[in-house]
Design a protein around this motif. Structure first.
Motif, PDB file in Angstrom:
ATOM      1  N   GLY A   8       0.837  -1.200  -0.024  1.00 52.02           N
ATOM      2  CA  GLY A   8      -0.065   0.070   0.056  1.00 52.02           C
ATOM      3  C   GLY A   8       0.770   1.287  -0.157  1.00 52.02           C
ATOM      4  N   ALA A   9       1.799   1.039  -0.759  1.00 55.02           N
ATOM      5  CA  ALA A   9       3.038   2.096  -0.696  1.00 55.02           C
ATOM      6  C   ALA A   9       2.566   3.266  -1.401  1.00 55.02           C
ATOM      7  CB  ALA A   9       4.244   1.651  -1.617  1.00 55.02           C
ATOM      8  N   THR A  10       1.524   3.419  -2.169  1.00 55.17           N
ATOM      9  CA  THR A  10       1.145   4.845  -2.761  1.00 55.17           C
ATOM     10  C   THR A  10       0.248   5.651  -2.189  1.00 55.17           C
ATOM     11  OG1 THR A  10      -0.386   3.582  -4.001  1.00 55.17           O
ATOM     12  CG2 THR A  10       1.519   3.701  -5.334  1.00 55.17           C
ATOM     13  N   GLY A  11      -0.386   5.120  -1.031  1.00 53.87           N
ATOM     14  CA  GLY A  11      -1.213   5.833  -0.307  1.00 53.87           C
ATOM     15  C   GLY A  11      -0.551   6.908   0.654  1.00 53.87           C
ATOM     16  N   PHE A  12      -1.407   7.693   1.204  1.00 54.81           N
ATOM     17  CA  PHE A  12      -0.483   8.938   1.984  1.00 54.81           C
ATOM     18  C   PHE A  12       0.265   8.232   2.842  1.00 54.81           C
ATOM     19  CE2 PHE A  12      -4.464  11.847   1.088  1.00 54.81           C
ATOM     20  CZ  PHE A  12      -3.559  12.355   0.155  1.00 54.81           C
ATOM     21  N   SER A  33       4.231  -2.328  -2.951  1.00 54.44           N
ATOM     22  CA  SER A  33       3.204  -2.488  -3.958  1.00 54.44           C
ATOM     23  C   SER A  33       1.924  -1.602  -3.695  1.00 54.44           C
ATOM     24  CB  SER A  33       2.770  -3.892  -3.245  1.00 54.44           C
ATOM     25  OG  SER A  33       1.684  -3.901  -2.305  1.00 54.44           O
ATOM     26  N   ALA A  34       1.215  -1.503  -4.964  1.00 51.46           N
ATOM     27  CA  ALA A  34      -0.081  -0.664  -4.959  1.00 51.46           C
ATOM     28  C   ALA A  34      -1.122  -1.544  -5.586  1.00 51.46           C
ATOM     29  CB  ALA A  34       0.153   0.459  -5.505  1.00 51.46           C
ATOM     30  N   LYS A  35      -2.158  -1.023  -5.643  1.00 50.93           N
ATOM     31  CA  LYS A  35      -3.508  -1.651  -6.552  1.00 50.93           C
ATOM     32  C   LYS A  35      -3.603  -0.997  -7.877  1.00 50.93           C
ATOM     33  CE  LYS A  35      -8.201  -3.039  -5.919  1.00 50.93           C
ATOM     34  NZ  LYS A  35      -9.435  -2.531  -5.339  1.00 50.93           N
ATOM     35  N   ARG A  79     -10.229  -3.985   6.172  1.00 51.57           N
ATOM     36  CA  ARG A  79     -10.925  -5.021   5.508  1.00 51.57           C
ATOM     37  C   ARG A  79      -9.777  -5.791   4.621  1.00 51.57           C
ATOM     38  NH1 ARG A  79     -14.769  -1.071   3.972  1.00 51.57           N
ATOM     39  NH2 ARG A  79     -16.641  -1.123   5.271  1.00 51.57           N
ATOM     40  N   VAL A  80      -8.845  -4.958   4.189  1.00 48.31           N
ATOM     41  CA  VAL A  80      -7.890  -5.569   3.232  1.00 48.31           C
ATOM     42  C   VAL A  80      -6.823  -6.094   4.004  1.00 48.31           C
ATOM     43  CG1 VAL A  80      -6.313  -5.342   1.162  1.00 48.31           C
ATOM     44  CG2 VAL A  80      -8.353  -3.933   1.442  1.00 48.31           C
ATOM     45  N   SER A  81      -6.529  -5.328   5.065  1.00 48.78           N
ATOM     46  CA  SER A  81      -4.939  -6.087   5.907  1.00 48.78           C
ATOM     47  C   SER A  81      -5.109  -7.441   6.462  1.00 48.78           C
ATOM     48  CB  SER A  81      -4.930  -5.043   6.891  1.00 48.78           C
ATOM     49  OG  SER A  81      -4.144  -3.805   6.759  1.00 48.78           O
ATOM     50  N   ASP A  97       0.690  -3.045  11.063  1.00 47.66           N
ATOM     51  CA  ASP A  97      -0.532  -3.012  10.208  1.00 47.66           C
ATOM     52  C   ASP A  97      -1.085  -1.486  10.679  1.00 47.66           C
ATOM     53  OD1 ASP A  97      -2.804  -3.083   8.582  1.00 47.66           O
ATOM     54  OD2 ASP A  97      -3.845  -4.012  10.323  1.00 47.66           O
ATOM     55  N   LEU A  98      -1.061  -0.481   9.591  1.00 45.33           N
ATOM     56  CA  LEU A  98      -1.619   0.847   9.946  1.00 45.33           C
ATOM     57  C   LEU A  98      -3.154   0.948  10.070  1.00 45.33           C
ATOM     58  CD1 LEU A  98       1.254   1.150   8.776  1.00 45.33           C
ATOM     59  CD2 LEU A  98       0.817   3.410   8.418  1.00 45.33           C
ATOM     60  N   SER A  99      -3.835  -0.196   9.596  1.00 44.90           N
ATOM     61  CA  SER A  99      -5.275  -0.009   9.598  1.00 44.90           C
ATOM     62  C   SER A  99      -6.046  -0.328  10.652  1.00 44.90           C
ATOM     63  CB  SER A  99      -5.903  -1.115   8.588  1.00 44.90           C
ATOM     64  OG  SER A  99      -6.073  -2.398   9.294  1.00 44.90           O
ATOM     65  N   GLY A 149      -4.931   4.533  15.649  1.00 40.18           N
ATOM     66  CA  GLY A 149      -5.534   5.221  14.676  1.00 40.18           C
ATOM     67  C   GLY A 149      -4.996   6.731  15.338  1.00 40.18           C
ATOM     68  N   CYS A 150      -5.090   7.630  14.256  1.00 38.61           N
ATOM     69  CA  CYS A 150      -4.481   9.197  14.388  1.00 38.61           C
ATOM     70  C   CYS A 150      -5.199   9.756  15.517  1.00 38.61           C
ATOM     71  CB  CYS A 150      -4.636   9.705  13.078  1.00 38.61           C
ATOM     72  SG  CYS A 150      -6.333   9.683  12.092  1.00 38.61           S
ATOM     73  N   TYR A 151      -6.637   9.782  15.558  1.00 35.44           N
ATOM     74  CA  TYR A 151      -7.366  10.564  16.808  1.00 35.44           C
ATOM     75  C   TYR A 151      -7.084  10.009  17.952  1.00 35.44           C
ATOM     76  CZ  TYR A 151     -10.654  13.328  13.745  1.00 35.44           C
ATOM     77  OH  TYR A 151     -10.955  14.423  12.680  1.00 35.44           O
ATOM     78  N   VAL A 179      -7.121  17.024   5.960  1.00 35.31           N
ATOM     79  CA  VAL A 179      -7.806  16.051   4.780  1.00 35.31           C
ATOM     80  C   VAL A 179      -7.048  15.042   4.557  1.00 35.31           C
ATOM     81  CG1 VAL A 179      -8.859  16.353   2.896  1.00 35.31           C
ATOM     82  CG2 VAL A 179      -8.838  18.238   3.935  1.00 35.31           C
ATOM     83  N   SER A 180      -5.765  14.940   4.773  1.00 36.62           N
ATOM     84  CA  SER A 180      -5.000  13.754   4.347  1.00 36.62           C
ATOM     85  C   SER A 180      -5.411  12.509   5.316  1.00 36.62           C
ATOM     86  CB  SER A 180      -3.696  13.927   4.492  1.00 36.62           C
ATOM     87  OG  SER A 180      -3.324  14.414   5.605  1.00 36.62           O
ATOM     88  N   GLY A 181      -6.349  12.734   6.204  1.00 40.76           N
ATOM     89  CA  GLY A 181      -6.615  11.681   7.167  1.00 40.76           C
ATOM     90  C   GLY A 181      -7.761  10.661   6.492  1.00 40.76           C
ATOM     91  N   GLY A 183      -7.333   9.340   3.316  1.00 35.97           N
ATOM     92  CA  GLY A 183      -6.641   8.636   2.096  1.00 35.97           C
ATOM     93  C   GLY A 183      -6.535   9.551   0.952  1.00 35.97           C
ATOM     94  N   ARG A 184      -5.923   8.868  -0.014  1.00 40.92           N
ATOM     95  CA  ARG A 184      -5.207   9.484  -1.153  1.00 40.92           C
ATOM     96  C   ARG A 184      -6.410   9.550  -2.265  1.00 40.92           C
ATOM     97  NH1 ARG A 184      -1.617   6.985  -5.255  1.00 40.92           N
ATOM     98  NH2 ARG A 184      -0.770   8.928  -6.656  1.00 40.92           N
ATOM     99  N   ARG A 185      -7.234   8.511  -2.398  1.00 40.90           N
ATOM    100  CA  ARG A 185      -8.316   8.395  -3.268  1.00 40.90           C
ATOM    101  C   ARG A 185      -9.574   9.288  -2.897  1.00 40.90           C
ATOM    102  NH1 ARG A 185      -5.634   6.933  -7.716  1.00 40.90           N
ATOM    103  NH2 ARG A 185      -4.153   5.126  -7.318  1.00 40.90           N
ATOM    104  N   ALA A 186      -9.288  10.480  -3.390  1.00 38.97           N
ATOM    105  CA  ALA A 186     -10.539  11.411  -2.753  1.00 38.97           C
ATOM    106  C   ALA A 186     -12.082  11.149  -3.279  1.00 38.97           C
ATOM    107  CB  ALA A 186      -9.906  12.915  -3.129  1.00 38.97           C
ATOM    108  N   ASP A 308       0.858  15.382  13.869  1.00 47.88           N
ATOM    109  CA  ASP A 308       0.758  15.292  12.344  1.00 47.88           C
ATOM    110  C   ASP A 308       0.289  13.986  12.324  1.00 47.88           C
ATOM    111  OD1 ASP A 308       1.159  14.569   9.772  1.00 47.88           O
ATOM    112  OD2 ASP A 308       2.819  15.966   9.722  1.00 47.88           O
ATOM    113  N   ASN A 309      -0.994  13.893  11.747  1.00 48.73           N
ATOM    114  CA  ASN A 309      -1.653  12.524  11.447  1.00 48.73           C
ATOM    115  C   ASN A 309      -0.988  11.608  10.698  1.00 48.73           C
ATOM    116  OD1 ASN A 309      -2.606  14.680   9.459  1.00 48.73           O
ATOM    117  ND2 ASN A 309      -3.519  12.910   8.465  1.00 48.73           N
ATOM    118  N   LEU A 310      -0.127  12.069   9.709  1.00 47.27           N
ATOM    119  CA  LEU A 310       0.626  10.762   8.881  1.00 47.27           C
ATOM    120  C   LEU A 310       2.000  10.645   9.469  1.00 47.27           C
ATOM    121  CD1 LEU A 310       0.127  12.623   5.246  1.00 47.27           C
ATOM    122  CD2 LEU A 310      -1.014  10.830   6.354  1.00 47.27           C
TER     123      LEU A 310
END
Ligand SMILES: NC(=O)c1ccc[n+]([C@@H]2O[C@H](COP(=O)([O-])OP(=O)(O)OC[C@H]3O[C@@H](n4cnc5c(N)ncnc54)[C@H](OP(=O)(O)O)[C@@H]3O)[C@@H](O)[C@H]2O)c1
Length: 335
Positions: A8-12, A33-35, A79-81, A97-99, A149-151, A179-181, A183-186, A308-310
């Motif tokens: 999941g390297a291409t996400g934020f 990897s990415a999807k 759900r993917v992790s 696992d970050l999820s 989680g970030c929060y 907003v980056s909280g 994810g990248r696919r807006a 910083d959430n990220l």
């Protein structure tokens, strides 16, 4: 050199992991990897990595990933992790696992808030919650770390010491995230025109981070309790700012409250408690710090926490966990 992979390297958070891991002296990135953005050099997807990392971002193939590394970060949607982690754990690889998939001890709570039955209950039992300030010893022996989680990271760090000392009651957490909280696919809610010059409140009573905050605080304090948690979306790229409104359960002077925080965090490399004044978002952006400050008036206390959430809210904390797990200096690659 420990060989690490980012799934999941291409996400934020994945991109931030890659940026931080490149600079880490004890590890080498060997798999990405990415999807959707697959089969391309990572430095072509993100030109800022040109000359720094020559690796193809693959479509996930568990077998070739398994042969390439010792430790894997899963920067994947929930759900993917839990579909992927078991393959790595079976082959004795370390997983961070970050999820949210391994954060809850109780799969029923997971199902209620993530709308799907948990599919890897076996490993869920073994997962260690990766908040170093409270679980460092367990993290050292873990094979699967559920990165918080970030929060929850900033919320728990802000109130856990005072709660454990029985000092707080009637707690409301007013939380705001960049907003980056999301994810990248807006999607539409995250369209620039909708976000810019705007401030919105979302999921006021049902945000999925509330049960995570409650479960971890109960585990830390040994008590069951409730609190209010209201998230807002800030028109900023990154950062989380929380304001906690609460009452003091006993009469305490400011200096006594500061002493409580100090007794928990004085030795912590990434938590800074302000003796005077309140922290600001700008001071933690791009860092792994969680800054905390508070004001007292009569029996009312207001606490401000920022991260910083990220970074402290995701990828920096994941690397902090990796450092603990592998015996590196805890702040390696994060200073
Ligand atoms: N963003 C934050 O501030 C933050 C903070 C703490 C925790 N988290 C958690 O960390 C995880 C990652 O967050 P993020 O913001 O980085 O998400 P993101 O930007 O949406 O990135 C997700 C990554 O996973 C890949 N992916 C998605 N579905 C996949 C599948 N079925 N198989 C293989 N790869 C897949 C995506 O590839 P494509 O882009 O090619 O689809 C992308 O590389 C999430 O679980 C999130 O809740 C995020």
């Amino acid at each position: 050199m420990v060989k690490v992979g980012v799934i999941g390297a291409t996400g934020f958070t994945g991109e931030e992991l890659v940026r931080l891991l490149i600079a880490h002296p004890g590890v080498k990135i060997t798999y990405l990897s990415a999807k959707l953005d697959k089969g391309l050099p990572f430095s072509e997807i993100f030109p800022k990595f040109k000359g720094k990392l020559e690796l193809i971002c693959e479509s996930l193939d568990v077998n070739s990933a398994l042969n390439s590394g010792d430790l894997f970060f899963l920067a994947l949607p929930h759900r993917v992790s839990f579909q992927i982690a078991p393959f790595f754990l079976e082959k004795k690889k370390l997983v961070i696992d970050l999820s949210a998939d391994y954060r809850f001890k109780d799969p029923i709570v997971y199902k209620k808030f993530y709308k799907i039955a948990h599919q890897d209950k076996k490993n869920l039992k073994k997962a260690v919650y990766g908040l170093p300030e409270f679980y460092r010893e367990k993290i050292k022996r873990a094979r699967l770390i559920a990165n918080p989680g970030c929060y929850p990271t900033v919320s728990i760090l802000s109130i856990a010491p005072l709660l454990r000392e029985g000092v707080l009651k009637n707690i409301v957490i007013d939380a705001k995230s960049g907003v980056s909280g999301a994810g990248r696919r807006a999607y539409l809610d995250f369209h620039y025109v909708h976000l810019s010059q705007n401030l919105t409140c979302y999921k006021p009573f049902g945000h999925q981070h509330l049960p995570e905050i409650l479960e971890v605080l109960s585990a830390i304090t040994g008590k069951k309790f409730n609190l209010r948690f209201t998230p807002h979306l800030l028109p900023l790229e990154r950062g989380i700012f929380i304001t906690v409104y609460a009452q003091l359960a006993k009469k305490l002077r400011r200096v006594q409250i500061y002493k409580i925080y100090k007794s928990y965090y004085e030795e912590e490399p990434f938590v800074r408690v302000f003796k005077e004044g309140l922290p600001q978002l700008k001071e933690v952006i791009g860092t792994n710090f969680c800054d905390l400050g508070f004001e007292v008036s009569g029996d009312n206390i207001l606490i401000v926490g920022v991260i910083d959430n990220l970074i402290k809210g995701a990828s920096g904390q994941a690397i902090q966990n990796m450092n603990i797990l592998l015996g590196f200096k805890e702040s390696e690659g994060l200073e």
